[in-house]
Design a protein around this motif. Structure first.
Motif, short mmCIF file in Angstrom:
data_model
loop_
_atom_site.label_atom_id
_atom_site.label_comp_id
_atom_site.label_asym_id
_atom_site.label_seq_id
_atom_site.Cartn_x
_atom_site.Cartn_y
_atom_site.Cartn_z
N GLN A 48 0.65 -1.31 -0.06
CA GLN A 48 0.01 0.07 0.01
C GLN A 48 1.00 1.39 0.05
O GLN A 48 0.44 2.27 -0.83
CB GLN A 48 -0.94 -0.20 1.17
N ARG B 63 2.42 1.82 -3.44
CA ARG B 63 1.48 2.41 -4.31
C ARG B 63 1.07 3.88 -4.24
O ARG B 63 1.12 4.61 -4.92
CB ARG B 63 -0.12 1.66 -4.09
N SER B 64 1.06 4.45 -2.71
CA SER B 64 0.68 5.56 -2.40
C SER B 64 1.82 6.61 -2.75
O SER B 64 1.72 7.78 -3.12
CB SER B 64 0.30 5.78 -1.04
N THR C 97 -0.30 6.75 2.62
CA THR C 97 -1.71 6.87 2.30
C THR C 97 -2.49 8.32 2.70
O THR C 97 -3.16 8.82 1.62
CB THR C 97 -2.77 5.63 2.97
N THR D 270 -7.10 3.61 -0.03
CA THR D 270 -5.79 3.28 0.71
C THR D 270 -5.83 3.67 1.90
O THR D 270 -5.08 2.82 2.67
CB THR D 270 -4.85 4.27 0.00
#
Length: 386
Positions: free
Chosen positions: A247, A250-251, A325, A360
């Motif tokens: 995660q 991704r963020s 996130t 997220t």
């Protein structure tokens, strides 16, 4: 700016290959997939043929036996392109990892080669209507019936749920034992008693199928159990740091990307006789976000290093997940503002990034759970000092 030193020449060569694949096989079709609410199975087969799925799976199970950074490259290139539809992360970083880490030799040989090729798509069946972050509260039951397990229950918000051919399913084999009553099973997609509900309509990530799943007197043999009976919760806990790291990756990537989009847009957008970028407010907003994105990238890359060394602990993963996130959502929001009315149009990538961002702070453990993890460690450290 600070250079990324994680990746070697072979990773960057692979990145170029993945980027070409994304630009050719995904970007031109993603808008239609968002309307359809699903990515076609053919894409998974093409990605498998390209070597983009389950990069770390050893050669004896059909994989390439590469290091984790090759998986990271795939994830980053998808998110940099705004391609939130293909659920490769769940398939590669979670389902294949569970099987490789905890599966029997027979399970690895049965499931992993087809996952590497894209022939079988993986999904994770944990969340229930009344149990999200508190996984020990699940109610899906697996009861022994002769030499089989009889399974009844329901899952919800399951990514790749419509497409999945193999599901890592969390059940309760002992309803009175709390966390020690949780057991994992591997469920084939065509197993009698396994029924898929509707494809759920979400705020964002419209191209990724997300489903309700139902289990009505579904029978499984003992050899479908993943790990030992009653040890499922402990197994899930060992993989949460990896999930939260994904995660964060991704963020951090999306935050960088939306900032780049916004710089390009504002430099070409005129307002009051000069470019929008030349307005002091725009410069200050983007400079603040850039500084935060650089910090998030340094933290995330350090966590990748720790993970590859087997030293990423749950608290560090929680810190990375929480900070990145929150930045992801803030960057998408503030950058959309600088696009003005165009930022609210679905045709603009920033609008889709804004809608995709919100999950997220929920997926992989909510922000509130991350704060609890961090605070508990702080309290433990304080007791040690005192």
């Amino acid at each position: 700016m600070i250079e990324r030193n994680l990746f070697r020449e072979e990773h960057e060569m692979f990145r170029q290959s993945v980027r070409r694949f994304v630009e050719k096989e995904i970007v031109p079709y993603h808008a239609q997939w968002e309307k359809d609410g699903i990515v076609p199975r053919e894409l998974w087969l093409k990605a498998g043929a390209q070597g983009m799925l389950c990069c770390t799976v050893p050669e004896e199970y059909g994989g390439l036996g590469l290091d984790y950074l090759f998986d990271v490259v795939v994830f980053e290139e998808l998110w940099r392109a705004g391609a939130s539809g293909p659920g490769f992360l769940i398939h590669t970083d979670l389902v294949a990892t569970y099987i490789l880490s905890f599966g029997s030799e027979a399970q690895k040989k049965k499931f992993l080669p087809k996952m590497v090729s894209g022939e079988w798509i993986g999904s994770l069946g944990m969340t229930e209507p009344h149990a999200g972050s508190d996984l020990k509260a699940i109610r899906t039951k697996a009861v022994r019936d002769g030499n089989e397990f009889l399974i009844n229950g329901q899952k919800v918000f399951i990514s790749n749920g419509q497409l999945c051919d193999v599901l890592v399913l969390a059940t309760k084999t002992d309803s009175e034992a709390g966390a020690k009553g949780v057991t994992l099973f591997l469920v084939e997609g065509d197993r009698p008693g396994f029924r898929r509900g509707k494809n759920l309509e979400k705020l964002g990530m419209h191209a990724q199928d997300t489903s309700e799943l139902f289990f009505d007197n579904m029978r499984l043999p003992p050899e479908n159990m993943l790990g030992e009976e009653g040890k499922g919760f402990a197994l899930m806990m060992t993989k949460l740091s990896q999930e939260r790291l994904a995660q964060a990756i991704r963020s951090a990537t999306v935050a960088e990307t939306v900032i780049e989009w916004t710089v390009d847009y504002t430099m070409n957008r005129q307002a009051f006789g000069k470019s929008l970028f030349d307005q002091q407010n725009t410069q200050f907003k983007l400079a603040e976000l850039k500084a935060q994105a650089v910090s998030a990238r340094v933290l995330t890359d350090k966590c990748i290093e720790l993970f590859m060394e087997g030293r990423l602990d749950p608290v560090d993963a929680a810190v990375a997940k929480m900070l990145t996130t929150e930045l992801h959502c803030r960057a998408a929001d503030e950058c959309l503002q600088l696009f003005g009315g165009w930022g609210y149009m679905w045709e603009m990538p920033i609008a889709r990034a804004y809608a995709d961002a919100r999950i997220t702070k929920i997926a992989g453990g909510s922000i509130e759970i991350m704060k609890l993890i961090i605070a508990r460690q702080m309290a433990q450290d304080a007791r040690t000092r005192i």
